[in-house]
Design an enzyme around this catalytic site. Structure first.
Site, mmCIF file in Angstrom:
data_model
loop_
_atom_site.group_PDB
_atom_site.id
_atom_site.type_symbol
_atom_site.label_atom_id
_atom_site.label_comp_id
_atom_site.label_asym_id
_atom_site.label_seq_id
_atom_site.Cartn_x
_atom_site.Cartn_y
_atom_site.Cartn_z
ATOM 1 N N CYS A 2 54.937 44.036 52.852
ATOM 2 C CA CYS A 2 54.942 42.768 52.911
ATOM 3 C C CYS A 2 53.204 42.157 51.574
ATOM 4 O O CYS A 2 51.935 42.779 52.835
ATOM 5 C CB CYS A 2 55.532 41.542 53.335
ATOM 6 N N ARG A 27 51.346 47.584 47.477
ATOM 7 C CA ARG A 27 51.846 48.146 48.328
ATOM 8 C C ARG A 27 53.159 47.193 48.802
ATOM 9 O O ARG A 27 53.909 47.932 50.050
ATOM 10 C CB ARG A 27 51.512 45.786 50.068
ATOM 11 N N TRP A 75 59.343 43.293 51.706
ATOM 12 C CA TRP A 75 59.544 44.573 51.943
ATOM 13 C C TRP A 75 60.546 43.892 53.147
ATOM 14 O O TRP A 75 60.048 44.401 54.391
ATOM 15 C CB TRP A 75 58.143 44.813 52.491
ATOM 16 N N ASN A 99 53.736 38.299 56.606
ATOM 17 C CA ASN A 99 53.477 39.037 56.974
ATOM 18 C C ASN A 99 53.690 39.865 58.350
ATOM 19 O O ASN A 99 53.308 39.416 59.634
ATOM 20 C CB ASN A 99 52.138 39.700 56.742
ATOM 21 N N GLY A 100 54.356 40.782 58.874
ATOM 22 C CA GLY A 100 54.652 41.149 60.357
ATOM 23 C C GLY A 100 55.712 41.240 60.669
ATOM 24 O O GLY A 100 57.340 40.428 60.074
ATOM 25 N N GLU A 480 52.909 71.585 58.834
ATOM 26 C CA GLU A 480 52.406 70.389 57.753
ATOM 27 C C GLU A 480 50.920 70.301 57.786
ATOM 28 O O GLU A 480 50.323 70.261 56.864
ATOM 29 C CB GLU A 480 52.783 69.055 58.975
ATOM 30 N N LYS A 484 49.305 71.032 54.386
ATOM 31 C CA LYS A 484 48.198 69.814 54.019
ATOM 32 C C LYS A 484 46.536 70.063 53.179
ATOM 33 O O LYS A 484 46.206 69.788 52.379
ATOM 34 C CB LYS A 484 47.698 68.391 55.018
ATOM 35 N N GLU A 487 47.776 71.938 50.131
ATOM 36 C CA GLU A 487 47.111 70.155 49.637
ATOM 37 C C GLU A 487 46.457 70.340 48.224
ATOM 38 O O GLU A 487 46.278 70.173 47.091
ATOM 39 C CB GLU A 487 48.328 69.622 49.690
ATOM 40 N N HIS A 503 53.397 89.675 64.868
ATOM 41 C CA HIS A 503 54.493 90.765 64.830
ATOM 42 C C HIS A 503 54.329 91.510 62.748
ATOM 43 O O HIS A 503 54.771 91.141 62.292
ATOM 44 C CB HIS A 503 56.247 90.091 64.559
ATOM 45 N N LYS A 599 53.422 62.810 42.873
ATOM 46 C CA LYS A 599 54.100 62.150 44.100
ATOM 47 C C LYS A 599 55.721 62.443 44.330
ATOM 48 O O LYS A 599 56.323 61.937 45.838
ATOM 49 C CB LYS A 599 53.562 60.422 44.330
HETATM 50 C C1 F6R Z 1 53.456 66.911 50.396
HETATM 51 C C2 F6R Z 1 54.399 66.284 50.084
HETATM 52 C C3 F6R Z 1 55.410 66.751 49.067
HETATM 53 C C4 F6R Z 1 57.111 65.445 49.557
HETATM 54 C C5 F6R Z 1 58.289 66.591 49.144
HETATM 55 C C6 F6R Z 1 59.145 65.503 49.081
HETATM 56 O O1 F6R Z 1 52.159 66.404 50.923
HETATM 57 O O2 F6R Z 1 54.344 64.628 49.783
HETATM 58 O O3 F6R Z 1 55.610 67.854 50.069
HETATM 59 O O4 F6R Z 1 57.153 66.057 51.045
HETATM 60 O O5 F6R Z 1 57.878 66.162 47.747
HETATM 61 O O6 F6R Z 1 59.887 63.915 49.279
HETATM 62 P P1 F6R Z 1 59.722 62.904 49.120
HETATM 63 O O7 F6R Z 1 59.527 62.775 50.728
HETATM 64 O O8 F6R Z 1 59.706 62.102 48.979
HETATM 65 O O9 F6R Z 1 61.545 63.742 49.135
#
Ligand code: F6R
Length: 604
Positions: A2, A27, A75, A99-100, A480, A484, A487, A503, A599
């Site tokens: 928010c 936000r 939000w 907010n909060g 993960e 990261k 990427e 293996h 994204k």
């Molecule tokens: C990695 C990343 C992507 C998303 C994937 C799924 O940092 O952000 O691997 O996790 O594209 O996206 P969502 O979670 O929005 O379905």
């Protein structure tokens, strides 16, 4: 999440509040509203959806002189995104934005309702304004009533309140949620929950500290600390760069989001834990009746959190679980039986592959649940039930806080299902809940750790690849960590189950193969340690992340000593995120917008 704005002065208040809210759009929000008090009369406007809807509603409103006003982008957390739930919230003659989360709202609400107060919204916020008016009747002084009200609230808040009883005043309070005030040359006052709305309006601002409360009038600004003592404002120059203001002083959104994890996890937990059980008001237990399998389906980082769920659910809820990569599942004519609960996980709620699998599951008549960060997204609208992760908007393309909150929801949900299925004792559930409450503490980034990762990163800028290794739930964390790194650094990295290295992949071991080993004290320590020793014996360069000293490592990152492996999980998560960030920074890459990535992936 928010956003809050406020203004006191003679300029065009509608424009100032609306443009301030526009600056807070980043936000994330699903409804918005403003309340202006001019000549003793309130003008209130609220709208669901984007700010254009609020602009449309206010198009005929103009102020004429001095006014005080507050605005808010919401939000949704308590209650759906509706106009009634949108802020500002009304008492009899006062409005509040917040907010909060007010943790003790249910108790305060009950007391007020018992005295005949009628609530219009489902929000926790509305109790603030009713509590204030109750205290005003009692104390006959607005500031005394406001201070008493603030003292009665538990939880996190940034609050602005305006009231007819003090028509040239804005009352404020801050605890755990950000808020600042700026004053311009004409002595007009501006409030906001981050710098951006104040850029161009004021040259210097005062950032409120936790516990601060007080009021501002055209003549004075009074700030009191939590113990009630008055203190002077500390005005500092305001940077005039909007993008850096949105980053709150961090170099990158990803960095800011790593730092935010502790507070967003608090939001994820807020209102969902009692001493003895996990509460998901948004769920009906029926969803889990007649279910013999839970299938998790997702992509990318969300797939990794789904894999962590796979371990948690079998261990705690003792239910058969399976895991699917969405882009594979949708084309393999899968067998879907109606006693399977189909759970999709998505930060955005719009990922095409995951959305398609949800449609398939619905078509096949399965019960469906989505774990998602974006209310009103396609997946939230489509699934039978939804749990929102409350991570706030995530801007860095490399997902961090979305992952952290997803894992947190899964841990809670595994306990929720364990209770329904009677698979854990009451004591075990209570113990796990106590551990969950500690997660925000274990996800705080310390300066010492961040400095260490900055220094360490310079040793890992080359080589022929990285292996992140771990066992059990540390395997999805290894995946993960590797995701990261690749990427944002463009270096080759793989996540591997530690016991699987022998293996095949161990053939790659040499000093130019970097192994990042996740070595939790509380889960398969000896077993994982042996796997790391096998790599060490073959001269692989090894960085161990553990609370236990490990002498066969080339580098060692010490996490704090934790009570439980899940707390170690979160501490190690922060380490691998920071390591990727700092390697990427040293390589000069665009951390927030890595090449070739988007994204939200809304294509197949
Ligand atoms: C990695 C990343 C992507 C998303 C994937 C799924 O940092 O952000 O691997 O996790 O594209 O996206 P969502 O979670 O929005 O379905």
């Amino acid at each position: 999440m928010c956003g809050i704005v406020g203004y006191l002065g003679k300029k065009n208040i509608k424009e100032i509040l609306l443009s301030g809210l526009k600056e807070l759009e980043y936000r994330g929000y699903d409804s918005a509203g403003i309340a202006v008090l001019e000549d003793g009369n309130f003008s209130i406007y609220k709208a669901v959806g984007k700010l254009v809807n609020l602009e449309e509603k206010t198009k005929d409103y103009e102020s004429h002189g001095f006014a005080v006003g507050i605005g808010h982008t919401r939000w949704a957390t308590h209650g759906k995104p509706t106009e009634l739930n949108a802020h500002p919230h009304l008492g009899e003659s006062s409005y509040v934005v917040h907010n909060g989360i007010i943790e003790n709202y249910a108790q305060l609400k009950k007391e007020l309702q018992d005295k005949g107060v009628v609530f219009l919204s489902q929000t926790d916020t509305e109790v603030i304004v009713h509590q204030f008016e109750k205290n005003l009747k009692l104390l006959k002084n607005s500031f005394d009533a406001f201070s008493k009200t603030v003292g009665e609230l538990q939880g996190a808040y940034a609050i602005l309140l305006v009231t007819k009883s003090e028509p040239d005043t804005i009352f404020f309070a801050k605890q755990g949620s950000p808020m600042l005030i700026g004053v311009d040359e004409q002595n007009d006052s501006y409030f906001a929950s981050s710098d951006t709305p104040l850029i161009g309006q004021c040259n210097s601002v005062n950032y409120f500290e936790d516990g601060d409360f007080g009021y501002v009038t055209p003549k004075k600004l009074m700030i009191f600390s939590a113990n009630g003592t008055q203190r002077d404002a500390k005005f500092v120059p305001l940077s005039q760069n909007k993008l850096s203001a949105q980053k709150d002083g961090f170099r990158f959104f990803m960095e800011k989001e790593i730092y935010e994890q502790s507070s967003v996890i608090s939001d994820t937990l807020m209102g969902r834990l009692s001493e003895s059980e996990v509460i998901f008001e948004e769920l009906n237990e029926n969803l889990f009746y007649g279910i013999s399998e839970i299938k998790f389906c997702a992509c990318g980082t969300s797939y990794h959190s789904a894999m962590s769920a796979f371990y948690l659910f079998e261990r705690y809820a003792k239910v058969k679980t399976s895991l699917e990569v969405a882009s594979e599942f949708r084309y393999r004519n899968p067998i879907m039986s109606k006693d399977t609960l189909f759970v999709v996980i998505s930060q955005s709620g719009e990922t095409a592959d995951t959305l398609e699998t949800l449609k398939m599951a619905k078509k096949a008549g399965l019960k469906t649940l989505v774990i998602c960060n974006v209310d009103n997204s396609s997946m939230v609208r489509l699934a039978d039930a939804a749990i929102l992760t409350r991570a706030g908007i995530e801007k860095g393309v490399a997902s961090t806080k979305a992952f952290a909150t997803q894992v947190t929801v899964f841990w809670m949900l595994s306990l929720y299902v364990a209770k329904i299925r009677n698979s854990l004792s009451g004591t075990d559930i209570a113990n796990q809940i106590a551990l969950l409450r500690e997660v925000p503490k274990h996800t705080k980034v310390t300066e010492v750790l961040h400095e260490k990762m900055k220094r360490l990163s310079k040793r890992y800028l080359h080589g022929h690849g990285f292996f992140f290794i771990g066992r059990d739930i540390f395997y999805p964390l290894a995946l993960e960590g590797a995701l990261k790194l690749k990427e944002i650094s463009y270096l080759h990295a793989e996540g591997y189950p530690a016991g699987e290295m022998k293996h095949g992949p161990i053939a790659l071991a040499d000093p130019e193969l970097f192994t990042i080993a996740l070595l939790p004290q509380h889960l398969h320590y000896e077993k994982t340690k042996s796997n790391v020793e096998e790599l060490s014996a073959r001269d692989s360069t090894i960085c161990v992340i553990s609370s236990e000293e490990f002498d066969k490592a080339d580098d060692f990152v010490q996490i704090s000593s934790c009570k439980h492996y899940m707390l170690e999980f979160y501490e190690m998560m922060i380490v691998v995120q920071l390591l990727s960030l700092e390697i990427s920074v040293r390589l000069g890459n665009d951390v927030d917008m890595p090449r070739n990535l988007a994204k939200s992936v809304t294509v197949e």
